[in-house]
Design a protein around this motif. Structure first.
Motif, PDB file in Angstrom:
ATOM      1  N   PHE A 107       1.829   7.813  -0.659  1.00  0.00           N
ATOM      2  CA  PHE A 107       2.067   6.783  -1.670  1.00  0.00           C
ATOM      3  C   PHE A 107       3.338   7.016  -2.475  1.00  0.00           C
ATOM      4  N   PRO A 147       4.673  -3.433  -3.453  1.00  0.00           N
ATOM      5  CA  PRO A 147       5.056  -4.703  -4.092  1.00  0.00           C
ATOM      6  C   PRO A 147       4.110  -5.050  -5.243  1.00  0.00           C
ATOM      7  N   ASN A 148       4.610  -5.811  -6.199  1.00  0.00           N
ATOM      8  CA  ASN A 148       3.770  -6.295  -7.293  1.00  0.00           C
ATOM      9  C   ASN A 148       3.011  -7.556  -6.900  1.00  0.00           C
ATOM     10  N   GLU A 149       3.561  -8.281  -5.969  1.00  0.00           N
ATOM     11  CA  GLU A 149       2.948  -9.554  -5.566  1.00  0.00           C
ATOM     12  C   GLU A 149       1.681  -9.243  -4.760  1.00  0.00           C
ATOM     13  N   GLU A 150       0.589  -9.953  -5.082  1.00  0.00           N
ATOM     14  CA  GLU A 150      -0.722  -9.556  -4.584  1.00  0.00           C
ATOM     15  C   GLU A 150      -0.835  -9.482  -3.062  1.00  0.00           C
ATOM     16  N   ALA A 178       1.115  -6.644  -1.685  1.00  0.00           N
ATOM     17  CA  ALA A 178       0.509  -5.353  -2.016  1.00  0.00           C
ATOM     18  C   ALA A 178      -0.678  -5.066  -1.099  1.00  0.00           C
ATOM     19  N   LEU A 236      -1.042  -1.953   1.504  1.00  0.00           N
ATOM     20  CA  LEU A 236      -2.163  -1.009   1.507  1.00  0.00           C
ATOM     21  C   LEU A 236      -2.794  -0.944   2.895  1.00  0.00           C
ATOM     22  N   ILE A 260      -6.267  -4.207  -7.266  1.00  0.00           N
ATOM     23  CA  ILE A 260      -6.757  -4.263  -5.887  1.00  0.00           C
ATOM     24  C   ILE A 260      -7.314  -2.901  -5.519  1.00  0.00           C
ATOM     25  N   VAL A 316      -8.295   3.662  -3.325  1.00  0.00           N
ATOM     26  CA  VAL A 316      -7.056   3.544  -4.073  1.00  0.00           C
ATOM     27  C   VAL A 316      -7.046   2.210  -4.808  1.00  0.00           C
ATOM     28  N   VAL A 373      -4.538  -0.332  -7.043  1.00  0.00           N
ATOM     29  CA  VAL A 373      -3.174  -0.615  -7.529  1.00  0.00           C
ATOM     30  C   VAL A 373      -3.172  -1.918  -8.333  1.00  0.00           C
ATOM     31  N   VAL A 423      -1.514  -5.463  -9.569  1.00  0.00           N
ATOM     32  CA  VAL A 423      -0.576  -6.455  -9.011  1.00  0.00           C
ATOM     33  C   VAL A 423      -0.274  -7.533 -10.054  1.00  0.00           C
ATOM     34  N   SER A 467       0.919  -5.359 -13.111  1.00  0.00           N
ATOM     35  CA  SER A 467       1.781  -4.286 -12.620  1.00  0.00           C
ATOM     36  C   SER A 467       2.927  -3.997 -13.590  1.00  0.00           C
ATOM     37  N   MET A 476      -0.854   4.326  -9.372  1.00  0.00           N
ATOM     38  CA  MET A 476      -2.096   3.975  -8.713  1.00  0.00           C
ATOM     39  C   MET A 476      -3.217   4.877  -9.203  1.00  0.00           C
TER      40      MET A 476
END
Lengths: 237, 87
Positions: free
Chosen positions: A183, A189-192, A195, A199, B8, B17, B19, B21, B25, B31
């Motif tokens: 990681f 990315p911040n955009e869902e 992201a 992942l 998420i 995990v 994170v 968004v 964010s 995280m």
């Protein structure tokens, strides 16, 4: 101009000439076909990057922002940026990872010195693509301060995390150990949706790719250890 | 109690995990790693629930003593509150 980067058609909307020269090896032959991604930079992104990297030219700042713009859009295409150096040896790609200053450049230089034919795919910021047959590592125009890299790709067959040590040793890492380390080396990315895609790509990368921890000095023995673990071949002094 | 929208949770390499968004964010960086019960409680508090309901759920899921479950839930809730993860 339109470029072909990591198997994608990318239109880069730069204002400064810096990026034209920087990306010229990746120029697409067909400039008029549709593109997958448009990389561009807003004024506020430029300003933020200037604060983070003072003393650099506007062209350089824009260039960094353009790569971030590109990399934040690639997860939708099953691709992600990973901060590492990727070497290709006999058709297979191996990634070397570590925090800045742990010896990625030094160790990959040792591979080049002791092994005759490795090619540096990218020394700093390759793009990885998930395919049905595993991950592929692509060279990109962005290749770190040494400028090591090739417009080429290779199937990614192993990850090698580096740590400095007085005595050389190597061991296989478990998926959860890789998760913690990886990681730090990827762009989240911040955009869902991007992201989530990142992942999921990271999970597949971890589950599909053998990973090792090499604790090493700068000797040939260090090369022997990483070479034998990654390639499964015998090292000959 | 309910965890803010915009986190998420995914299993990555066998690890849970979390994170942030979108807007979140900008507020939270990095995280969060959760163990198995942590992930269970995170999912549980992603919907509006009381501490008591979480204790019941934890007891039912893991067959632990109520006292132990209560301590675990309270500790987890404290972490959520301290870090401003709660709506």
């Amino acid at each position: 101009m339109v470029y072909e980067i990591a198997g994608l058609r990318v239109r880069i909307e730069n204002k400064y000439e810096y990026t034209d020269a920087f990306c010229k090896e990746y120029l697409a032959k067909e400039q008029n076909l549709p593109v997958d991604i448009i990389a561009k930079v807003t004024d506020s992104e430029m300003e933020a990057e200037k604060q983070a990297s003072p003393n650099f030219s506007d062209g350089y700042i824009e260039n960094i922002c353009l790569y971030r713009s590109l990399c934040l859009q690639i997860p939708a295409f099953k691709r992600m940026l990973m901060h590492c150096a990727v070497l290709e040896y006999e058709g297979k790609g191996y990634a070397f990872l570590g925090k800045s200053g742990t010896g990625k450049s030094t160790h990959t230089k040792l591979w080049k010195r002791y092994l005759k034919t490795p090619t540096m795919i990218n020394g700093d910021k390759p793009i990885l693509e998930e395919t049905e047959n595993g991950f592929i590592a692509y060279g990109t125009p962005w290749r770190g301060k040494e400028g090591w890299g090739t417009n080429a790709s290779a199937p990614l067959c192993g990850l090698c995390f580096l740590e400095q040590a007085k005595e050389n040793s190597i061991r296989k890492l478990t998926p959860s150990e890789v998760s913690g380390r990886l990681f730090q080396q990827i762009l989240m990315p911040n955009e869902e949706s991007a992201a989530i895609a990142t992942l999921e790509l990271t999970d597949k990368l971890i589950m599909q790719t053998p990973a090792y921890l090499l604790r090493c000095d700068i000797s040939e023995e260090a090369v022997k250890l990483s070479f034998e673990a990654l390639t499964g071949l015998k090292y000959h002094y | 109690m309910k965890i803010k929208k915009g986190f998420i949770l995914r299993v990555v390499g066998g690890e849970n995990v979390v994170v942030p968004v979108g807007e979140l964010s900008k507020q939270f960086h990095g995280m969060i790693n959760l163990n198995e019960t942590g992930a269970f409680m995170w999912k549980f508090f992603s919907e509006e629930h009381t501490i008591e309901e979480a204790i019941d759920a934890l007891c039912a899921e893991y067959e632990v003593e109520r006292e132990r479950a209560a301590a675990d839930v309270q500790k987890f809730a404290d972490v959520l509150i301290q870090n401003a993860f709660i709506e």
